[in-house]
Design an enzyme around this catalytic site. Structure first.
Site, PDB file in Angstrom:
ATOM      1  N   GLU A  99       0.827  -1.403   0.068  1.00 10.91           N
ATOM      2  CA  GLU A  99       0.090  -0.154  -0.100  1.00 10.91           C
ATOM      3  C   GLU A  99       1.059   1.212   0.124  1.00 10.91           C
ATOM      4  O   GLU A  99       0.692   2.061   0.678  1.00 10.91           O
ATOM      5  CB  GLU A  99      -0.997   0.051   1.256  1.00 10.91           C
ATOM      6  N   GLU A 116      -6.170 -10.841  -1.138  1.00 13.35           N
ATOM      7  CA  GLU A 116      -6.987 -10.741   0.050  1.00 13.35           C
ATOM      8  C   GLU A 116      -8.352 -10.838  -0.285  1.00 13.35           C
ATOM      9  O   GLU A 116      -9.171 -10.009   0.318  1.00 13.35           O
ATOM     10  CB  GLU A 116      -6.414  -9.586   0.787  1.00 13.35           C
TER      11      GLU A 116
END
Ligand code: XIL
Length: 383
Positions: A166, A271
């Protein structure tokens, strides 16, 4: 393309027609064995063997595992001179014992990283030290020490690492994290260099959410190109896949996988879970620090999921898997963020205490109709 035509011919262009009864006999990992690995994120109760119900599902259905929290900085390196290897060791031991592809998640991230990492230990008083950010060289040293210690410990065992997690804003620019502010934009290249040196055979990935949105996707593409230009053997990009029912569209997923595959890297869904609860915010971001107040209207399914919503979930899962199979030449792994609905972080994020239904197994470990939908999709694809 030929494969895609076959899929579309078998499943019907308007989407997959799903039977509502009877569960297929095969397993997820077998159903997709010619396509990609099927993974699950495990928590400590699972990889330490305490949650026997879920362990049985993991062994039967999955051939790859990710650590939900055990390898994050705050878990494995909570204090400057103290590593906590116990849970991470148990995690890799579980994967080894069961012959699974073991993922490392994650080395450098703005969340779940202790404050001490970014604070100077110069200064005479605690207050003074806390106020003072560490300088670039020391932070690089800390990062290097962390990566060499953690990656080195599991060298040859952890097959691939989410090295940086991220690092991008929604607009595709670099996130102004402490890493970026203190070290500068080259912190990313450094992290990959350290990881590569620590285990030259481990695959190195970049992992993020919302790459299905064009601006952020372009940022990721630029980042991968930069890493490649610096000689980093980046192996893959992880799309986190914390999806809603209406976002991203199939088209966005399609475009994203296609665009990333042009870089010569693998794409992984790292995910996956589907959020069908009423949104607490307009944001599509899977930013873990978001936290909204619990209100009854935001938690409508405490007594179970209505059949119509269940049906939408089945269809959404089937459509997504059709897309992943379409891109099976480049998609190397599809990992769910959890095993049963009861385990899912969605019960506590972005609102604490909701009843969420984002996965393929229900709270008592039985396969849901969505599990069947995914297997039926696999069966409809001509190998
Ligand atoms: C989540 C875990 O599931 C939670 O248990 C924890 O409290 C917060 O982090 N993106 C990521 C994952 O990369 O590490 C996050 O996992 C979910 C969002």
């Amino acid at each position: 393309m030929k494969l895609f035509m076959k899929i579309m011919a078998s499943v019907g262009i308007m989407g997959v027609v799903l039977a509502t009864s009877g569960f297929a006999q095969t397993t997820l990992k077998d159903a997709f064995k010619n396509d990609f690995l099927i993974g699950a994120a495990l928590n400590e109760a699972e990889f330490a063997g305490r949650n026997t119900n879920t362990v049985a599902i993991v062994k039967a259905q999955f051939n790859s595992i990710s650590p939900e929290n055990a390898l994050k900085w705050e878990s494995i390196h909570p204090r400057q001179f103290g590593f906590n290897f116990g849970p991470a060791d148990a995690y890799v031991a579980f994967g080894q014992k069961n012959g699974m592809f073991i993922v490392g998640h994650t080395l450098v991230w703005h969340n779940q990283t202790p404050k001490w990492v970014f604070q100077s230990d110069q200064g005479s008083r605690t207050v003074e030290r806390k106020r003072r950010p560490v300088d670039r060289d020391i932070l690089l040293q800390r990062m290097s020490n962390h990566i060499f210690t953690v990656v080195g410990r599991y060298k040859g065992i952890i097959g691939g690492w989410d090295v940086v997690n991220e690092a991008l804003n929604d607009d595709g620019a670099l996130r102004q994290s402490e890493w970026e502010k203190i070290i500068g934009p080259d912190y990313i290249i450094k992290a990959y260099q350290f990881a590569h040196e620590a285990d030259p055979k481990a695959e190195l990935y970049y992992n993020d959410y919302s790459l299905e949105n064009e601006a952020k996707r372009n940022g990721a593409i630029a980042l991968v190109r930069k890493l490649q230009a610096a000689g980093i053997p980046i192996a893959g990009v992880g799309l986190q896949g914390h999806y809603k029912m209406d976002w991203p569209t199939n088209n966005q997923v399609d475009e994203t996988i296609t665009a990333l595959s042009k870089l010569g890297v693998k794409v992984m869904i790292t995910e996956l879970d589907l959020d069908m609860l009423p949104p607490a915010t307009k944001s599509q971001a899977a930013e873990v620090s978001m936290n909204f107040a619990l209100r009854a209207e935001l938690n409508p399914y405490t007594n179970g999921l209505p059949a119509a919503v269940q049906q939408q979930l089945n269809q959404r899962y089937a459509d997504l898997f059709a897309m992943f199979v379409k891109h099976r030449d480049v998609v190397s792994r599809v990992t769910f963020w959890g095993v049963t609905d009861g385990d899912s972080w969605q019960n506590n994020w972005p609102i604490k205490g909701r009843t969420a239904y984002p996965l393929l197994f229900n709270r008592d470990g039985r396969p849901k109709p969505a599990f069947n939908a995914v297997l039926q999709l696999a069966a409809a694809v001509v190998p």
